[in-house]
Design a protein around this motif. Structure first.
Motif, PDB file in Angstrom:
ATOM      1  N   THR A 786       4.995  21.759   0.872  1.00 43.64           N
ATOM      2  CA  THR A 786       4.113  21.735   2.041  1.00 43.64           C
ATOM      3  C   THR A 786       3.537  20.340   2.196  1.00 43.64           C
ATOM      4  O   THR A 786       3.520  19.541   1.253  1.00 43.64           O
ATOM      5  CB  THR A 786       2.974  22.745   1.868  1.00 43.64           C
ATOM      6  N   ASP A 787       3.028  20.036   3.390  1.00 44.42           N
ATOM      7  CA  ASP A 787       2.421  18.723   3.631  1.00 44.42           C
ATOM      8  C   ASP A 787       1.247  18.485   2.694  1.00 44.42           C
ATOM      9  O   ASP A 787       1.021  17.367   2.229  1.00 44.42           O
ATOM     10  CB  ASP A 787       1.953  18.613   5.083  1.00 44.42           C
ATOM     11  N   LYS A 788       0.515  19.568   2.401  1.00 46.93           N
ATOM     12  CA  LYS A 788      -0.646  19.434   1.539  1.00 46.93           C
ATOM     13  C   LYS A 788      -0.238  19.015   0.126  1.00 46.93           C
ATOM     14  O   LYS A 788      -0.875  18.153  -0.491  1.00 46.93           O
ATOM     15  CB  LYS A 788      -1.401  20.772   1.518  1.00 46.93           C
ATOM     16  N   GLN A 789       0.853  19.620  -0.390  1.00 45.47           N
ATOM     17  CA  GLN A 789       1.335  19.269  -1.727  1.00 45.47           C
ATOM     18  C   GLN A 789       1.780  17.804  -1.770  1.00 45.47           C
ATOM     19  O   GLN A 789       1.498  17.086  -2.721  1.00 45.47           O
ATOM     20  CB  GLN A 789       2.500  20.178  -2.125  1.00 45.47           C
ATOM     21  N   VAL A 790       2.490  17.394  -0.703  1.00 45.78           N
ATOM     22  CA  VAL A 790       3.019  16.033  -0.654  1.00 45.78           C
ATOM     23  C   VAL A 790       1.873  15.035  -0.622  1.00 45.78           C
ATOM     24  O   VAL A 790       1.862  14.044  -1.362  1.00 45.78           O
ATOM     25  CB  VAL A 790       3.940  15.853   0.569  1.00 45.78           C
ATOM     26  N   GLU A 791       0.887  15.284   0.252  1.00 48.01           N
ATOM     27  CA  GLU A 791      -0.223  14.350   0.384  1.00 48.01           C
ATOM     28  C   GLU A 791      -1.019  14.270  -0.922  1.00 48.01           C
ATOM     29  O   GLU A 791      -1.457  13.193  -1.335  1.00 48.01           O
ATOM     30  CB  GLU A 791      -1.122  14.774   1.544  1.00 48.01           C
ATOM     31  N   LYS A 792      -1.211  15.408  -1.555  1.00 48.90           N
ATOM     32  CA  LYS A 792      -1.958  15.423  -2.812  1.00 48.90           C
ATOM     33  C   LYS A 792      -1.231  14.619  -3.888  1.00 48.90           C
ATOM     34  O   LYS A 792      -1.855  13.871  -4.656  1.00 48.90           O
ATOM     35  CB  LYS A 792      -2.150  16.873  -3.257  1.00 48.90           C
ATOM     36  N   THR A 793       0.101  14.758  -3.926  1.00 47.92           N
ATOM     37  CA  THR A 793       0.900  14.007  -4.914  1.00 47.92           C
ATOM     38  C   THR A 793       0.821  12.517  -4.644  1.00 47.92           C
ATOM     39  O   THR A 793       0.661  11.711  -5.575  1.00 47.92           O
ATOM     40  CB  THR A 793       2.368  14.477  -4.875  1.00 47.92           C
ATOM     41  N   MET A 794       0.910  12.130  -3.369  1.00 49.30           N
ATOM     42  CA  MET A 794       0.880  10.711  -3.024  1.00 49.30           C
ATOM     43  C   MET A 794      -0.480  10.102  -3.335  1.00 49.30           C
ATOM     44  O   MET A 794      -0.572   8.938  -3.769  1.00 49.30           O
ATOM     45  CB  MET A 794       1.244  10.510  -1.551  1.00 49.30           C
ATOM     46  N   GLU A 795      -1.547  10.874  -3.111  1.00 43.86           N
ATOM     47  CA  GLU A 795      -2.891  10.369  -3.429  1.00 43.86           C
ATOM     48  C   GLU A 795      -3.030  10.126  -4.931  1.00 43.86           C
ATOM     49  O   GLU A 795      -3.608   9.142  -5.375  1.00 43.86           O
ATOM     50  CB  GLU A 795      -3.939  11.375  -2.961  1.00 43.86           C
ATOM     51  N   ARG A 796      -2.475  11.044  -5.712  1.00 41.54           N
ATOM     52  CA  ARG A 796      -2.537  10.899  -7.161  1.00 41.54           C
ATOM     53  C   ARG A 796      -1.753   9.670  -7.634  1.00 41.54           C
ATOM     54  O   ARG A 796      -2.186   8.931  -8.532  1.00 41.54           O
ATOM     55  CB  ARG A 796      -2.016  12.173  -7.815  1.00 41.54           C
ATOM     56  N   LEU A 797      -0.603   9.427  -7.005  1.00 37.84           N
ATOM     57  CA  LEU A 797       0.202   8.241  -7.346  1.00 37.84           C
ATOM     58  C   LEU A 797      -0.537   6.970  -6.982  1.00 37.84           C
ATOM     59  O   LEU A 797      -0.565   5.993  -7.756  1.00 37.84           O
ATOM     60  CB  LEU A 797       1.558   8.298  -6.622  1.00 37.84           C
ATOM     61  N   LEU A 798      -1.157   6.939  -5.785  1.00 40.21           N
ATOM     62  CA  LEU A 798      -1.869   5.752  -5.331  1.00 40.21           C
ATOM     63  C   LEU A 798      -3.053   5.440  -6.245  1.00 40.21           C
ATOM     64  O   LEU A 798      -3.295   4.283  -6.590  1.00 40.21           O
ATOM     65  CB  LEU A 798      -2.332   5.937  -3.890  1.00 40.21           C
ATOM     66  N   ASP A 799      -3.750   6.492  -6.650  1.00 44.86           N
ATOM     67  CA  ASP A 799      -4.869   6.289  -7.575  1.00 44.86           C
ATOM     68  C   ASP A 799      -4.388   5.682  -8.887  1.00 44.86           C
ATOM     69  O   ASP A 799      -5.052   4.809  -9.468  1.00 44.86           O
ATOM     70  CB  ASP A 799      -5.586   7.623  -7.844  1.00 44.86           C
ATOM     71  N   ALA A 800      -3.239   6.150  -9.360  1.00 43.97           N
ATOM     72  CA  ALA A 800      -2.683   5.628 -10.624  1.00 43.97           C
ATOM     73  C   ALA A 800      -2.321   4.157 -10.470  1.00 43.97           C
ATOM     74  O   ALA A 800      -2.547   3.346 -11.377  1.00 43.97           O
ATOM     75  CB  ALA A 800      -1.471   6.446 -11.045  1.00 43.97           C
ATOM     76  N   PHE A 801      -1.747   3.791  -9.315  1.00 40.91           N
ATOM     77  CA  PHE A 801      -1.372   2.392  -9.093  1.00 40.91           C
ATOM     78  C   PHE A 801      -2.616   1.498  -9.043  1.00 40.91           C
ATOM     79  O   PHE A 801      -2.609   0.385  -9.567  1.00 40.91           O
ATOM     80  CB  PHE A 801      -0.582   2.254  -7.786  1.00 40.91           C
ATOM     81  N   LYS A 802      -3.685   2.008  -8.389  1.00 41.03           N
ATOM     82  CA  LYS A 802      -4.921   1.223  -8.297  1.00 41.03           C
ATOM     83  C   LYS A 802      -5.551   1.034  -9.671  1.00 41.03           C
ATOM     84  O   LYS A 802      -5.989  -0.057 -10.033  1.00 41.03           O
ATOM     85  CB  LYS A 802      -5.906   1.910  -7.362  1.00 41.03           C
ATOM     86  N   THR A 803      -5.552   2.134 -10.440  1.00 41.30           N
ATOM     87  CA  THR A 803      -6.208   2.089 -11.743  1.00 41.30           C
ATOM     88  C   THR A 803      -5.429   1.247 -12.755  1.00 41.30           C
ATOM     89  O   THR A 803      -6.004   0.403 -13.466  1.00 41.30           O
ATOM     90  CB  THR A 803      -6.387   3.512 -12.290  1.00 41.30           C
ATOM     91  N   ASN A 804      -4.132   1.479 -12.823  1.00 39.86           N
ATOM     92  CA  ASN A 804      -3.309   0.848 -13.870  1.00 39.86           C
ATOM     93  C   ASN A 804      -2.798  -0.542 -13.492  1.00 39.86           C
ATOM     94  O   ASN A 804      -2.615  -1.396 -14.370  1.00 39.86           O
ATOM     95  CB  ASN A 804      -2.113   1.736 -14.210  1.00 39.86           C
ATOM     96  N   LEU A 805      -2.563  -0.760 -12.185  1.00 38.92           N
ATOM     97  CA  LEU A 805      -1.913  -2.005 -11.775  1.00 38.92           C
ATOM     98  C   LEU A 805      -2.768  -2.861 -10.855  1.00 38.92           C
ATOM     99  O   LEU A 805      -2.339  -3.971 -10.494  1.00 38.92           O
ATOM    100  CB  LEU A 805      -0.580  -1.684 -11.068  1.00 38.92           C
ATOM    101  N   GLY A 806      -3.920  -2.346 -10.454  1.00 37.33           N
ATOM    102  CA  GLY A 806      -4.759  -3.090  -9.525  1.00 37.33           C
ATOM    103  C   GLY A 806      -4.154  -3.191  -8.146  1.00 37.33           C
ATOM    104  O   GLY A 806      -4.401  -4.160  -7.406  1.00 37.33           O
ATOM    105  N   ALA A 807      -3.374  -2.194  -7.748  1.00 39.32           N
ATOM    106  CA  ALA A 807      -2.674  -2.213  -6.467  1.00 39.32           C
ATOM    107  C   ALA A 807      -3.580  -1.770  -5.329  1.00 39.32           C
ATOM    108  O   ALA A 807      -4.522  -0.991  -5.523  1.00 39.32           O
ATOM    109  CB  ALA A 807      -1.440  -1.317  -6.534  1.00 39.32           C
ATOM    110  N   GLU A 808      -3.263  -2.286  -4.136  1.00 37.42           N
ATOM    111  CA  GLU A 808      -3.954  -1.894  -2.914  1.00 37.42           C
ATOM    112  C   GLU A 808      -2.913  -1.630  -1.839  1.00 37.42           C
ATOM    113  O   GLU A 808      -1.840  -2.239  -1.826  1.00 37.42           O
ATOM    114  CB  GLU A 808      -4.904  -3.000  -2.453  1.00 37.42           C
ATOM    115  N   LEU A 809      -3.273  -0.686  -0.934  1.00 36.67           N
ATOM    116  CA  LEU A 809      -2.381  -0.442   0.196  1.00 36.67           C
ATOM    117  C   LEU A 809      -2.429  -1.630   1.147  1.00 36.67           C
ATOM    118  O   LEU A 809      -3.500  -2.171   1.444  1.00 36.67           O
ATOM    119  CB  LEU A 809      -2.782   0.826   0.943  1.00 36.67           C
ATOM    120  N   ARG A 810      -1.270  -2.029   1.616  1.00 36.75           N
ATOM    121  CA  ARG A 810      -1.208  -3.145   2.572  1.00 36.75           C
ATOM    122  C   ARG A 810      -1.478  -2.617   3.982  1.00 36.75           C
ATOM    123  O   ARG A 810      -0.888  -1.614   4.388  1.00 36.75           O
ATOM    124  CB  ARG A 810       0.170  -3.805   2.498  1.00 36.75           C
ATOM    125  N   ASN A 811      -2.332  -3.337   4.719  1.00 38.13           N
ATOM    126  CA  ASN A 811      -2.656  -2.921   6.091  1.00 38.13           C
ATOM    127  C   ASN A 811      -1.480  -3.207   7.023  1.00 38.13           C
ATOM    128  O   ASN A 811      -0.795  -4.202   6.911  1.00 38.13           O
ATOM    129  CB  ASN A 811      -3.904  -3.665   6.579  1.00 38.13           C
TER     130      ASN A 811
END
Length: 811
Positions: A786-811
């Motif tokens: 479902t869209d909800k599952q996908v969005e939740k997974t992507m949010e978790r991945l983005l948080d991991a990238f920010k925490t572990n790699l200092g990543a930011e989403l590009r505008n």
């Protein structure tokens, strides 16, 4: 080794056809690699006849040409335009008729055609010496004696002989067949069932001296360990001149250049009996003494090829009381050879130690007919026989008489080897029973003596010229190759054991990888394992050293290679110099070095190199150039096929003199090899103009990392996958591998693949930053996401990238 069919006729009577001889020799183990019909004069003077000039008038349209009418013996006059200044009426000349092919001394052959020369018909050509291969003169046409008869073929007039030359691929162990007589002995042996064929030994004369108990030339052997036998005779009143036609033709048939009658006789006996001889001008032997010894290191010696060589002190030399005369068993000296003024000679026939001769020949980079035979071993019993044969020919052709006794140093005569051949063992090795009378006939035809014969077997004496026949198995091989391998029936039942290989089948794996590389458009190369020591400057200084050769062939091949890069670069250079600009090569091979721990190390490697385009321009798309990532992709494909997870690979930058942008491949702290681009220093060393990508993998490390990759087929997924993309701004130091490992560790169930599809660095990003566009493939094997599952997974991945790699989403 080249063998003349006409020469073989001297020893076998009658002789089978050349084609049958070829078949029999090949079946007996003397493989005839090629047969060539040859003439003593190239082209055989076919189409050339003796003609008489009947008329000769000036050409109306050319001052230097004449129009002749010639009679070729059939009464019809042929008009021939000739430019020779010496042509005249009444001369007997050589006419090349229309259609004849001429083979001049220099240049390519050409065919005579009916043509018009300055408007006048010419129906042939009057020939000069150099135009038909009879000499060098081009001063005018050949003028024959008046006794020459018009219409006689030029081949008959000049006694042109036709022959067949066999090129035999002689194996190193067949020293008994390194001569025409040795080949004839084998050929006669194959005819053992037919008693009408006879083997005839060469004629000789007994060495009889007119002055007994006297040695005109004294001989001293100072290095007896370097020879088995040394024989020689002194001959006076010799007349050095051109050899007779039969002798010149025999030598020409095997590619030997006639020199003079004495030298030609020594060469003839060498190729007839396999025993090298050497003739010294006796007047040039100082002190009238021959000394067989080594010389001091640094002694200068000029050989027959006019090259001055510096002796190393280990060579056996034939010397007089003042200086060296000859490199024993290898090459004669420029100062002591036979010349046109020679009237007396000392004729040497010896059996030198094969190891001494081999080392000396390699030391000086020499390979002569004599060293070829001595290196493999000659028959000590043949030395005096060869002298007797040469003496007979010298007396027939050059005159001369023996003065003084035969010198013959033979302190420990070589005994015939004793071998007991058991019939039971013979039958077991052959696989069937050969009639006993045939066994005896074969052995006798090969020169092997049968001392006793019983129901159980034979007691044999093996002659010294059979250097490789030492035991029952060797004798069985001799019998079988003459009896005929093709006569042995294939058994109806074959017994074998099943070998079970434990662990990795390295050979099978290597072949699979080779097939994989070939399917990717990479060609396999095979290079010499010897290399040049100066290439070591292209390798890192790690405390290891090259393994040097003691007797190197040249400075370009003086060490064992330490890296596969050297041979690959030479292959690339060879291809690029021949306008093959798009080259992909791989090579399996071993590298060698002397380690810092004082041990010799031998390792097997796989080298891959790419140059130019992987795909050229075509109607369907543009060309694709090879680069670092092309080579990296090939390596990853190999590792995947070996069951290795490529995401466990680590590429760490290293310094390497031969490479730029070099990386060491590591798998869990185990080094697999190195990859990079050839440095400018390397390209300059090998003359390589283009960028080249190179990798060298350690095969032992790959074997250890290999897991038995089993390909398992899965059902096509029932539920669809979902793709989501993220544009991440990260530090320049962050690699894609970090993103991959962070993603896979964060989401283990739904995440199926992670892929990098775009990289951006530019003014729109802060300094020290870059942008990675990464795609993520998500799928649930049990239900539709479902869209909800996908969005939740992507949010978790983005948080991991920010925490572990200092990543930011590009505008």
């Amino acid at each position: 080794m080249r063998i003349s069919y006409n020469w073989l006729k001297n020893y076998i009577s009658p002789i089978p056809s050349a084609e049958e001889c070829s078949t029999r020799l090949t079946a007996s183990g003397l493989e005839v690699e090629s047969m060539e019909k040859i003439d003593t004069i190239k082209g055989g003077l076919r189409g050339l006849v003796v003609a008489e000039v009947k008329t000769c008038v000036p050409h109306p349209n050319a001052d230097k040409l004449k129009i002749t009418q010639v009679d070729a013996g059939d009464g019809n006059l042929l008009q021939v335009v000739c430019g020779a200044p010496n042509v005249a009426v009444g001369q007997k000349v050589i006419l090349a008729t229309v259609g004849a092919e001429l083979f001049p001394e220099e240049g390519d052959s050409f065919q005579i055609k009916k043509s018009k020369i300055r408007g006048e018909l010419s129906e042939g050509m009057l020939c000069a010496e150099d135009e038909i291969g009879l000499g060098q003169s081009h001063a005018g046409i050949i003028v024959l004696p008046d006794s020459a008869k018009a219409g006689t073929s030029a081949a008959d007039f000049y006694n042109v002989q036709q022959d067949v030359a066999f090129e035999i691929g002689l194996t190193p162990n067949r020293t008994d067949a390194m001569s025409h007589f040795g080949v004839a002995r084998d050929l006669r042996a194959t005819l053992y069932e037919d008693e009408s064929y006879h083997l005839e030994f060469p004629n000789t004369t007994e060495i009889f001296s007119s002055a007994k108990n006297k040695h005109v030339i004294q001989v001293e052997i100072k290095n007896p360990e370097a020879l088995t036998r040394y024989s020689g005779i002194y001959i006076e009143n010799i007349q050095v001149k051109e050899s007779p036609d039969w002798l010149k033709n025999a030598l020409l048939a095997i590619g030997q250049r006639p020199v003079n009658n004495v030298v030609d006789i020594t060469n003839y006996v060498l190729h007839e009996l396999g025993q090298p001889l050497h003739a010294f001008d006796a007047e040039k032997i100082k002190g009238k003494k021959i000394i067989v010894q080594t010389c001091k290191e640094g002694t200068k010696f000029k050989t027959l090829d006019a090259v001055e060589r510096e002796l190393k002190g280990s060579e056996l030399m034939i010397c007089d009381t003042a200086a060296p005369l000859c490199i024993a068993g290898v090459f004669g000296g420029a100062e002591s050879g036979v010349s046109n003024s020679t009237t007396s000679i000392f004729l040497e026939s010896a059996c030198f130690d094969s190891v001494w001769v081999r080392k000396t020949a390699r030391l000086h980079g020499l390979n002569t007919d004599s060293s070829f035979r001595f290196e493999r071993g000659t028959d000590p019993e043949a030395t005096v026989f060869a002298l007797e044969r040469a003496l007979l020919l010298i007396q027939e052709i050059a005159g001369g008489s023996v003065i003084g006794d035969l010198y013959d140093y033979y302190p420990e005569p070589v005994e015939w080897a004793a071998v007991n051949l058991r019939y039971k063992m013979l039958d077991r090795l052959v696989g069937e029973k050969i009639p006993r009378e045939e066994v005896t006939a074969i052995l006798k035809s090969l020169g092997i003596r049968v001392e006793t014969d019983s129901n159980l077997g034979l007691k044999l004496s093996i002659p010294p010229f059979k250097v490789d026949v030492k035991n029952e198995a060797d004798v069985t091989e001799e019998i079988l190759r003459i009896f005929g391998y093709n006569k042995i029936a294939i058994p109806s039942q074959v017994s074998s054991s099943i070998n079970i290989m434990e662990g990795v089948d390295a050979w099978k794996l290597k072949n699979r990888i080779s097939d994989q590389l070939v399917s990717l458009g990479v060609f396999e190369a095979l290079n010499n394992s010897l290399s040049a020591e100066n290439y070591d400057s292209l390798l890192p200084e790690d405390g290891n050293a090259s393994v040097k050769l003691l007797n190197a062939l040249s400075s370009e091949l003086n060490v064992m290679r330490r890296s596969m890069m050297f041979g690959i670069c030479e292959s690339l250079s060879r291809n690029l110099n021949r306008q093959q600009n798009d080259v992909a090569l791989f090579e399996w091979g071993k590298v060698y070095q002397y380690s810092a721990e004082n041990a010799f190390v031998e390792e097997e490697k796989l080298a891959i190199a790419l140059c130019g385009d992987l795909m050229s321009n075509n109607w369907h798309g543009s060309k694709m150039k090879s680069d670092f990532y092309s080579l990296k992709g090939m390596i990853e494909a190999i590792l995947k096929s070996m069951g290795i997870n490529i995401h466990d690979l680590n590429f760490s930058s290293v310094k390497h003199p031969g490479l730029i942008n070099a990386f060491e491949l590591k798998l869990k702290n185990r080094s697999l090899g190195i990859i990079g681009e050839l440095s400018g220093l390397t390209r300059k060393q090998f003359g390589l103009p283009a960028a080249i990508w190179f990798a060298e993998l350690n095969w032992k490390s790959l074997i250890k990392a290999h897991t038995s990759a089993r390909f398992v087929y899965h059902e096509i997924p029932k539920f669809p996958a979902v793709r989501r993309d993220l544009a991440l701004v990260i530090d320049e130091s962050v690699s894609f591998e970090s993103i991959y490992s962070t993603a896979t560790s964060t989401e283990r169930k739904l995440l199926k693949d992670v892929n990098l599809f775009d990289v951006y660095q530019g003014e729109k990003l802060p300094k020290g930053k870059k942008s990675y566009a990464v795609s993520f493939i998500l799928r649930d094997e049990e239900k539709t996401l479902t869209d909800k599952q996908v969005e939740k997974t992507m949010e978790r991945l983005l948080d991991a990238f920010k925490t572990n790699l200092g990543a930011e989403l590009r505008n």
